[in-house]
Design a protein around this motif. Structure first.
Motif, PDB file in Angstrom:
ATOM      1  N   LYS A 235       0.834  -1.208   0.000  1.00  0.00           N
ATOM      2  CA  LYS A 235       0.000   0.000   0.000  1.00  0.00           C
ATOM      3  C   LYS A 235       0.865   1.252   0.000  1.00  0.00           C
ATOM      4  CE  LYS A 235      -3.857   2.228   2.411  1.00  0.00           C
ATOM      5  NZ  LYS A 235      -4.097   3.077   1.281  1.00  0.00           N
ATOM      6  N   ARG A 236       1.923   1.250   0.775  1.00  0.00           N
ATOM      7  CA  ARG A 236       2.825   2.414   0.831  1.00  0.00           C
ATOM      8  C   ARG A 236       3.473   2.642  -0.531  1.00  0.00           C
ATOM      9  NH1 ARG A 236       7.504   4.625   3.600  1.00  0.00           N
ATOM     10  NH2 ARG A 236       7.625   6.657   2.647  1.00  0.00           N
ATOM     11  N   MET A 237       3.895   1.564  -1.173  1.00  0.00           N
ATOM     12  CA  MET A 237       4.512   1.690  -2.493  1.00  0.00           C
ATOM     13  C   MET A 237       3.506   2.253  -3.507  1.00  0.00           C
ATOM     14  SD  MET A 237       7.733   0.532  -2.468  1.00  0.00           S
ATOM     15  CE  MET A 237       8.143  -0.034  -4.096  1.00  0.00           C
ATOM     16  N   ARG A 238       2.286   1.763  -3.442  1.00  0.00           N
ATOM     17  CA  ARG A 238       1.277   2.196  -4.404  1.00  0.00           C
ATOM     18  C   ARG A 238       0.785   3.613  -4.137  1.00  0.00           C
ATOM     19  NH1 ARG A 238       1.082  -1.337  -8.018  1.00  0.00           N
ATOM     20  NH2 ARG A 238       1.032  -3.534  -7.536  1.00  0.00           N
ATOM     21  N   ASP A 239       0.740   3.988  -2.849  1.00  0.00           N
ATOM     22  CA  ASP A 239       0.192   5.285  -2.478  1.00  0.00           C
ATOM     23  C   ASP A 239       1.230   6.404  -2.423  1.00  0.00           C
ATOM     24  OD1 ASP A 239      -2.226   4.004  -2.256  1.00  0.00           O
ATOM     25  OD2 ASP A 239      -2.264   4.012  -0.063  1.00  0.00           O
ATOM     26  N   GLU A 240       2.519   6.064  -2.505  1.00  0.00           N
ATOM     27  CA  GLU A 240       3.569   7.088  -2.434  1.00  0.00           C
ATOM     28  C   GLU A 240       3.412   8.059  -3.605  1.00  0.00           C
ATOM     29  OE1 GLU A 240       6.201   9.624  -1.808  1.00  0.00           O
ATOM     30  OE2 GLU A 240       6.075   8.038  -0.290  1.00  0.00           O
ATOM     31  N   PRO A 241       3.084   9.330  -3.308  1.00  0.00           N
ATOM     32  CA  PRO A 241       2.848  10.289  -4.392  1.00  0.00           C
ATOM     33  C   PRO A 241       4.016  10.409  -5.377  1.00  0.00           C
ATOM     34  CG  PRO A 241       2.189  11.229  -2.291  1.00  0.00           C
ATOM     35  CD  PRO A 241       2.895   9.939  -1.990  1.00  0.00           C
ATOM     36  N   ASP A 242       5.225  10.319  -4.881  1.00  0.00           N
ATOM     37  CA  ASP A 242       6.387  10.488  -5.747  1.00  0.00           C
ATOM     38  C   ASP A 242       6.636   9.293  -6.662  1.00  0.00           C
ATOM     39  OD1 ASP A 242       6.882  12.992  -4.590  1.00  0.00           O
ATOM     40  OD2 ASP A 242       8.057  12.082  -2.983  1.00  0.00           O
ATOM     41  N   LEU A 243       5.936   8.198  -6.413  1.00  0.00           N
ATOM     42  CA  LEU A 243       6.104   7.003  -7.242  1.00  0.00           C
ATOM     43  C   LEU A 243       4.848   6.659  -8.030  1.00  0.00           C
ATOM     44  CD1 LEU A 243       8.075   4.732  -4.726  1.00  0.00           C
ATOM     45  CD2 LEU A 243       9.001   6.203  -6.535  1.00  0.00           C
ATOM     46  N   GLN A 244       3.812   7.467  -7.911  1.00  0.00           N
ATOM     47  CA  GLN A 244       2.528   7.189  -8.560  1.00  0.00           C
ATOM     48  C   GLN A 244       2.663   6.899 -10.043  1.00  0.00           C
ATOM     49  OE1 GLN A 244      -1.025   7.293  -7.413  1.00  0.00           O
ATOM     50  NE2 GLN A 244       0.212   6.550  -5.735  1.00  0.00           N
ATOM     51  N   SER A 245       3.519   7.622 -10.710  1.00  0.00           N
ATOM     52  CA  SER A 245       3.644   7.449 -12.161  1.00  0.00           C
ATOM     53  C   SER A 245       4.242   6.098 -12.545  1.00  0.00           C
ATOM     54  CB  SER A 245       4.497   8.572 -12.767  1.00  0.00           C
ATOM     55  OG  SER A 245       5.831   8.483 -12.307  1.00  0.00           O
ATOM     56  N   LEU A 246       4.793   5.374 -11.581  1.00  0.00           N
ATOM     57  CA  LEU A 246       5.377   4.064 -11.870  1.00  0.00           C
ATOM     58  C   LEU A 246       4.352   2.935 -11.806  1.00  0.00           C
ATOM     59  CD1 LEU A 246       8.699   4.323  -9.811  1.00  0.00           C
ATOM     60  CD2 LEU A 246       8.295   4.916 -12.213  1.00  0.00           C
ATOM     61  N   ASN A 247       3.223   3.182 -11.136  1.00  0.00           N
ATOM     62  CA  ASN A 247       2.187   2.151 -11.041  1.00  0.00           C
ATOM     63  C   ASN A 247       1.792   1.689 -12.439  1.00  0.00           C
ATOM     64  OD1 ASN A 247       1.631   1.706  -8.231  1.00  0.00           O
ATOM     65  ND2 ASN A 247       0.804   3.785  -8.156  1.00  0.00           N
ATOM     66  N   GLY A 248       1.753   0.389 -12.606  1.00  0.00           N
ATOM     67  CA  GLY A 248       1.387  -0.198 -13.885  1.00  0.00           C
ATOM     68  C   GLY A 248       2.570  -0.555 -14.763  1.00  0.00           C
ATOM     69  N   LEU A 249       3.730   0.012 -14.502  1.00  0.00           N
ATOM     70  CA  LEU A 249       4.917  -0.359 -15.284  1.00  0.00           C
ATOM     71  C   LEU A 249       5.365  -1.757 -14.853  1.00  0.00           C
ATOM     72  CD1 LEU A 249       7.073   2.916 -15.162  1.00  0.00           C
ATOM     73  CD2 LEU A 249       5.623   2.098 -17.030  1.00  0.00           C
ATOM     74  N   PRO A 250       5.604  -2.639 -15.816  1.00  0.00           N
ATOM     75  CA  PRO A 250       5.968  -4.017 -15.457  1.00  0.00           C
ATOM     76  C   PRO A 250       7.143  -4.113 -14.476  1.00  0.00           C
ATOM     77  CG  PRO A 250       5.535  -3.848 -17.807  1.00  0.00           C
ATOM     78  CD  PRO A 250       5.507  -2.458 -17.262  1.00  0.00           C
ATOM     79  N   GLU A 251       8.161  -3.291 -14.668  1.00  0.00           N
ATOM     80  CA  GLU A 251       9.320  -3.348 -13.759  1.00  0.00           C
ATOM     81  C   GLU A 251       8.923  -2.955 -12.341  1.00  0.00           C
ATOM     82  OE1 GLU A 251      13.293  -1.995 -15.601  1.00  0.00           O
ATOM     83  OE2 GLU A 251      11.710  -0.998 -16.770  1.00  0.00           O
ATOM     84  N   TYR A 252       8.082  -1.951 -12.228  1.00  0.00           N
ATOM     85  CA  TYR A 252       7.642  -1.517 -10.902  1.00  0.00           C
ATOM     86  C   TYR A 252       6.740  -2.565 -10.276  1.00  0.00           C
ATOM     87  CZ  TYR A 252       5.970   1.572  -7.207  1.00  0.00           C
ATOM     88  OH  TYR A 252       5.671   2.133  -5.981  1.00  0.00           O
ATOM     89  N   GLU A 253       5.852  -3.125 -11.069  1.00  0.00           N
ATOM     90  CA  GLU A 253       4.952  -4.147 -10.551  1.00  0.00           C
ATOM     91  C   GLU A 253       5.738  -5.349 -10.009  1.00  0.00           C
ATOM     92  OE1 GLU A 253       1.742  -3.661 -10.023  1.00  0.00           O
ATOM     93  OE2 GLU A 253       1.978  -1.674 -10.906  1.00  0.00           O
ATOM     94  N   ALA A 254       6.830  -5.699 -10.661  1.00  0.00           N
ATOM     95  CA  ALA A 254       7.672  -6.804 -10.192  1.00  0.00           C
ATOM     96  C   ALA A 254       8.325  -6.461  -8.849  1.00  0.00           C
ATOM     97  CB  ALA A 254       8.752  -7.135 -11.223  1.00  0.00           C
ATOM     98  N   ILE A 255       8.731  -5.216  -8.670  1.00  0.00           N
ATOM     99  CA  ILE A 255       9.335  -4.777  -7.407  1.00  0.00           C
ATOM    100  C   ILE A 255       8.279  -4.795  -6.294  1.00  0.00           C
ATOM    101  CG2 ILE A 255      10.385  -2.835  -6.180  1.00  0.00           C
ATOM    102  CD1 ILE A 255      11.565  -2.035  -9.013  1.00  0.00           C
ATOM    103  N   VAL A 256       7.117  -4.253  -6.594  1.00  0.00           N
ATOM    104  CA  VAL A 256       6.048  -4.173  -5.591  1.00  0.00           C
ATOM    105  C   VAL A 256       5.598  -5.576  -5.173  1.00  0.00           C
ATOM    106  CG1 VAL A 256       3.674  -3.418  -5.179  1.00  0.00           C
ATOM    107  CG2 VAL A 256       5.282  -1.905  -6.331  1.00  0.00           C
ATOM    108  N   ALA A 257       5.566  -6.488  -6.128  1.00  0.00           N
ATOM    109  CA  ALA A 257       5.128  -7.850  -5.837  1.00  0.00           C
ATOM    110  C   ALA A 257       6.092  -8.504  -4.874  1.00  0.00           C
ATOM    111  CB  ALA A 257       5.038  -8.668  -7.107  1.00  0.00           C
TER     112      ALA A 257
END
Length: 99
Positions: free
Chosen positions: A77-99
């Motif tokens: 939730k913190r990763m997804r809600d972090e305003p400074d990282l919002q633009s990364l949501n949905g990018l495959p590389e970011y999704e792999a990190i969040v997972a």
């Protein structure tokens, strides 16, 4: 060399951030974070956020990959809600990190 406390370091980082001087904040964290190895989980995350604020998506992703590989994490939730990282949501590389 004067002794820099982590509180003073943090205050300066966030003063620069609040002034929208992301380049100075990124450079400062990059230069001084090594003084606080016990806080690497925070300072590395800040670097990723600041890199993304600068529009350096690939740099931000690489920092986060290294951060994750070092065993650091925060709640999804913190990763997804972090305003400074919002633009990364949905990018495959970011999704792999969040997972």
């Amino acid at each position: 060399m004067s002794q820099l406390s982590f509180d003073d370091f943090t205050t300066h980082v966030f003063q620069l951030y609040e002034a929208n001087d992301y380049r100075a904040a990124f450079d400062y964290v990059t230069r001084e974070a090594g003084r606080f190895p016990e806080q690497a989980h925070r300072t590395t995350f800040w670097r990723a956020c600041l890199a993304n604020c600068l529009g350096q998506t690939q740099t931000a992703l690489q920092i986060l990959k290294d951060w994750s590989a070092a065993g650091y994490w925060v709640a999804e939730k913190r990763m997804r809600d972090e305003p400074d990282l919002q633009s990364l949501n949905g990018l495959p590389e970011y999704e792999a990190i969040v997972a």
